[in-house]
Design a protein around this motif. Structure first.
Motif, PDB file in Angstrom:
ATOM      1  N   LEU A  10      -0.483   7.694   8.060  1.00 56.92           N
ATOM      2  CA  LEU A  10      -0.459   8.826   7.040  1.00 56.92           C
ATOM      3  C   LEU A  10      -1.703   8.478   6.004  1.00 56.92           C
ATOM      4  O   LEU A  10      -2.061   9.601   5.526  1.00 56.92           O
ATOM      5  N   LEU A  11      -2.533   7.620   6.329  1.00 57.17           N
ATOM      6  CA  LEU A  11      -3.863   7.348   5.804  1.00 57.17           C
ATOM      7  C   LEU A  11      -4.933   8.297   6.394  1.00 57.17           C
ATOM      8  O   LEU A  11      -5.927   7.831   6.879  1.00 57.17           O
ATOM      9  N   GLY A  12      -4.934   9.697   6.199  1.00 57.18           N
ATOM     10  CA  GLY A  12      -5.626  10.564   6.948  1.00 57.18           C
ATOM     11  C   GLY A  12      -4.848  11.595   7.563  1.00 57.18           C
ATOM     12  O   GLY A  12      -3.711  11.854   6.952  1.00 57.18           O
ATOM     13  N   VAL A  13      -5.242  12.332   8.512  1.00 56.07           N
ATOM     14  CA  VAL A  13      -4.215  13.419   9.280  1.00 56.07           C
ATOM     15  C   VAL A  13      -3.121  12.592   9.564  1.00 56.07           C
ATOM     16  O   VAL A  13      -3.333  11.269  10.472  1.00 56.07           O
ATOM     17  N   ARG A  25       2.765  -7.376  15.581  1.00 58.59           N
ATOM     18  CA  ARG A  25       2.534  -6.808  14.073  1.00 58.59           C
ATOM     19  C   ARG A  25       1.021  -6.235  14.104  1.00 58.59           C
ATOM     20  O   ARG A  25       0.422  -6.139  15.153  1.00 58.59           O
ATOM     21  N   PRO A  26       0.803  -5.416  13.056  1.00 60.32           N
ATOM     22  CA  PRO A  26      -0.491  -4.624  13.011  1.00 60.32           C
ATOM     23  C   PRO A  26      -1.664  -5.542  13.315  1.00 60.32           C
ATOM     24  O   PRO A  26      -1.632  -6.563  12.844  1.00 60.32           O
ATOM     25  N   GLY A 111       5.851  -2.738   8.764  1.00 57.88           N
ATOM     26  CA  GLY A 111       4.691  -3.054   9.241  1.00 57.88           C
ATOM     27  C   GLY A 111       4.388  -1.778  10.466  1.00 57.88           C
ATOM     28  O   GLY A 111       3.053  -1.940  11.096  1.00 57.88           O
ATOM     29  N   GLU A 112       5.177  -1.160  10.648  1.00 58.61           N
ATOM     30  CA  GLU A 112       4.889   0.043  11.661  1.00 58.61           C
ATOM     31  C   GLU A 112       4.464   1.494  10.986  1.00 58.61           C
ATOM     32  O   GLU A 112       3.915   2.238  11.741  1.00 58.61           O
ATOM     33  N   LEU A 113       4.275   1.472   9.770  1.00 56.20           N
ATOM     34  CA  LEU A 113       3.535   2.630   9.006  1.00 56.20           C
ATOM     35  C   LEU A 113       2.202   1.931   8.310  1.00 56.20           C
ATOM     36  O   LEU A 113       2.189   0.960   7.693  1.00 56.20           O
TER      37      LEU A 113
END
Length: 708
Positions: A10-13, A25-26, A111-113
């Motif tokens: 969500l940090l952008g489009v 993990r990310p 950690g998936e968002l």
């Protein structure tokens, strides 16, 4: 189990990331893996609306509003189902997007968002900054900033919402940049010259944010550009004085001293200037109560524009806690906020309220945060008087007065709380704090205790970097700040007692008003004031006052058709005030003839249906068995539509045993969707009955009784 490695952005489009960085993990950049295309704007809107309430029920109506605004087409329902089906295919995981009786739940693991990863990195950076672990600060800030692909929720229609989230994330990004530059200035790793153009661009973009100007001054000075550093200070000071009437904060003044003294060496591990509470600015060694480095031992500052810094009287490390000669009110020294943007305005004891010569230092104003009192407050005389008595009586030792106002949606809890709070402003002379906890706000998740504590501490002048990361420590700091004061707290729209407990002060001079749909029976020591509908005369008086229509008395049909609920009365009055040609009798006829009155009880941002839906949707999405049973029970009650209900009947309706049915009914009472008029007899309010009928009909129309 959801598929490992699928992550959301969500940090952008809004995007999907597919791929596993190796350990589930990310990755360091937070977005490793292939980007999965989201074809249409409607699909991106649907995904964003679900992600904004990840793990919670998003109702069908809310999704329609997000995707089509206030005027969905006749084909909105099947179109929504088609988009949901397409999103499920894109997710390729049957357990991701779950159907519930009232809408949909998107399950998102830890950690998936990308927003979750960003927040975790930000918290780690804050902790490292507090420890002055500058290498760790650089790593965490860099990792968090790498997640930023542009403005959060970019390209989405306004109906999706998320304004508060976007503002919070933008502010967090600015803080991360500031912390990283603090660390790079402290490490002096050969990149100082490269910092100058970056900081110059930020200072130009945020002309009132003192932190970037301070860092630009230090970077210029430590690369041999002293004259340019002084020009930056001169321009910033002129701008602050001209536009805001304030002098630069202490951190900027200390950086100014470093430039003037030529003390650009030796920052080392003390930070970019060494002042622990100032966010890293230079501080001459001789200043009492302020840690730092200087150009040499024994430097004395008496007339260089930082008068009063040697008189730091506050408790070290606790911003706003008064020391000798400092006012004990919550409006004591602290972060100036608006001018500094990121808390550059003050540190504990920085001159506020004392007799020392704190030239140019602005104190945090005494909080006066109460929204305006309700314009047409009517009735509740007995409850109001008892509330005033409870909140002003002689307190018990170390126990503030706490009053809980409870009742169903739209019964007037907040209006009564504000009405009483405004009557008590003179008694609580150190200030009035007001915070909305969003326990039942449509489209908004309830604040966590940590979020609420952060907001209250900032309102009391605590710089963001000085707010403890752990909620227990933050709660202790809040109690310390409020203990010597006479402050009134209004905690509006609480979801449960656990949300409220950490926010309670310990000082006997304070008092707290809490509003909630629940009576918060687990909140020890509180006086409880359950509200019911207004009387017929009070309802008619409110209608006359808010609509400007004379001749409405307790016997008018509108009084009964609104259930004497203040929210419904306000909506009816607003419709009458907006359309002078619409007579009360015609409006009453419309309400009587409708299958459901709720369609006529919506106006502008007021809606009885939305207010009731919040509680039911929260029950349906809960992990607790009793909550899910309660949501099912209300739909079954709507299908049967009897005057009242008992435990045996409801057990048969929902297909369970009597103890479980009684637990479900108790939960409906707790969230004010039902009332227990006598032991074992449960009755819904008139408008709740209409709402239950609507939900029962919607479930019956959907395939298999639920939205497909």
């Amino acid at each position: 189990m959801t598929r490992r490695g699928l992550r959301f952005g969500l940090l952008g489009v809004p995007v999907l990331f597919d791929g596993d960085p190796g350990d589930g993990r990310p990755g360091e950049d937070g977005c490793a893996g292939a980007v999965r295309s989201i074809g249409s704007p409607k699909m991106r809107t649907l995904l964003a609306a679900l992600l904004l309430d990840a793990g919670r029920v998003v109702s069908v109506e809310a999704l329609k509003d997000a995707m089509w605004g206030g005027a969905p087409p006749a084909s909105a329902q099947p179109s929504l189902h088609n988009h949901v089906a397409r999103l499920r295919r894109l997710l390729d995981d049957p357990e991701r997007l779950v159907t519930v009786p009232t809408g949909y739940v998107l399950r998102v693991g830890e950690g998936e968002l990308d927003v979750q990863v960003f927040d975790a990195r930000t918290a780690a950076a804050r902790a490292a900054h507090a420890r002055r672990d500058w290498a760790r600060v650089v790593r965490e800030c860099t990792a968090a900033l790498a997640l930023w692909r542009g403005t959060p929720l970019a390209g989405l229609p306004a109906e999706v919402g998320g304004y508060a989230l976007v503002r919070r994330l933008r502010e967090a990004r600015l803080l991360l940049l500031e912390w990283r530059y603090d660390a790079e200035l402290a490490l002096d790793g050969g990149r100082l010259a490269g910092l100058v153009p970056e900081l110059a661009a930020l200072a130009a973009e945020y002309p009132l944010r003192e932190g970037y100007h301070r860092q630009l001054m230090l970077a210029l000075h430590r690369t041999g550009r002293q004259a340019e550093a002084l020009v930056v200070h001169r321009d910033l000071r002129a701008r602050l004085v001209e536009e805001l009437g304030v002098e630069p904060g202490r951190a900027v003044r200390e950086a100014h001293v470093e430039v003037l003294r030529g003390s650009g060496e030796g920052a080392g591990d003390e930070g970019p200037g060494g002042s622990e509470g100032s966010g890293g600015s230079a501080c001459p060694e001789g200043l009492a109560g302020v840690g730092g480095h200087s150009g040499g031992p024994g430097v004395s500052v008496s007339s260089s524009g930082v008068a009063g810094l040697s008189e730091a009287a506050g408790v070290p490390g606790v911003p706003g806690v008064p020391g000798d000669g400092v006012s004990g009110g919550p409006g004591g020294p602290g972060d100036r906020g608006g001018a500094g943007g990121a808390g550059e305005g003050g540190v504990a004891g920085d001159g506020g309220g004392g007799s020392g010569p704190a030239a140019g230092v602005s104190a945090v104003p005494r909080p006066a945060q109460l929204p305006p009192p309700p314009a047409h407050f009517t009735g509740r005389t007995d409850v109001r008087d008892e509330l005033l008595r409870v909140l002003t009586r002689r307190p018990r030792p170390a126990v503030p007065a706490v009053a809980v106002i409870s009742g169903t949606a739209g019964v007037g809890k907040s209006a009564l709380a504000l009405h009483v709070a405004h009557m008590l402003t003179e008694r609580f002379s150190d200030g009035q704090l007001h915070i909305g906890l969003h326990g039942a706000t449509p489209g908004t998740a309830p604040l966590t205790p940590a979020q609420a504590l952060t907001a209250l501490l900032r309102d009391l002048g605590t710089a963001p970097r000085d707010i403890p990361e752990h909620p227990e420590s933050a709660a202790a700091l809040l109690r310390s700040l409020l203990a010597p004061t006479r402050t009134l707290l209004v905690l509006d729209d609480a979801v449960n007692a656990a949300q409220v407990r950490p926010l309670l002060p310990a000082g006997t001079g304070c008092a707290v008003i809490v509003t909630s749909r629940s009576p918060l029976a687990a909140l020890d020591g509180a006086a409880r004031f359950p509200l019911g509908p207004l009387s017929g005369e009070e309802s008619a008086a409110l209608l006359r006052a808010a609509s400007g229509r004379d001749g409405l008395d307790a016997g008018h049909p509108l009084v009964a058709l609104t259930g004497r609920l203040p929210l419904a009365l306000r909506i009816v009055a607003a419709r009458l005030a907006a359309r002078r040609a619409l007579t009360p009798d015609v409006l009453a006829g419309q309400l009587s003839a409708a299958d459901s009155r709720l369609s006529h009880l919506e106006y502008d941002d007021l809606s009885v249906r939305r207010s009731l839906a919040v509680a039911l949707d929260a029950l349906a999405a809960s992990d607790r068995e009793a909550d899910r049973d309660a949501a099912l029970a209300l739909c079954r009650i709507g299908a049967l539509d009897l005057p009242g209900y008992g435990v045996p009947l409801l057990a048969r309706l929902i297909g369970t045993d009597e103890p479980r049915a009684e637990a479900a009914l108790d939960r409906l009472v707790d969230v004010a969707l039902m009332e227990e008029t006598a032991y074992g007899r449960y009755v819904p309010h008139d408008l709740v009955r209409d709402f239950a009928r609507e939900r029962a009909a919607a479930a019956a129309d959907a395939t298999g009784g639920v939205p497909s």
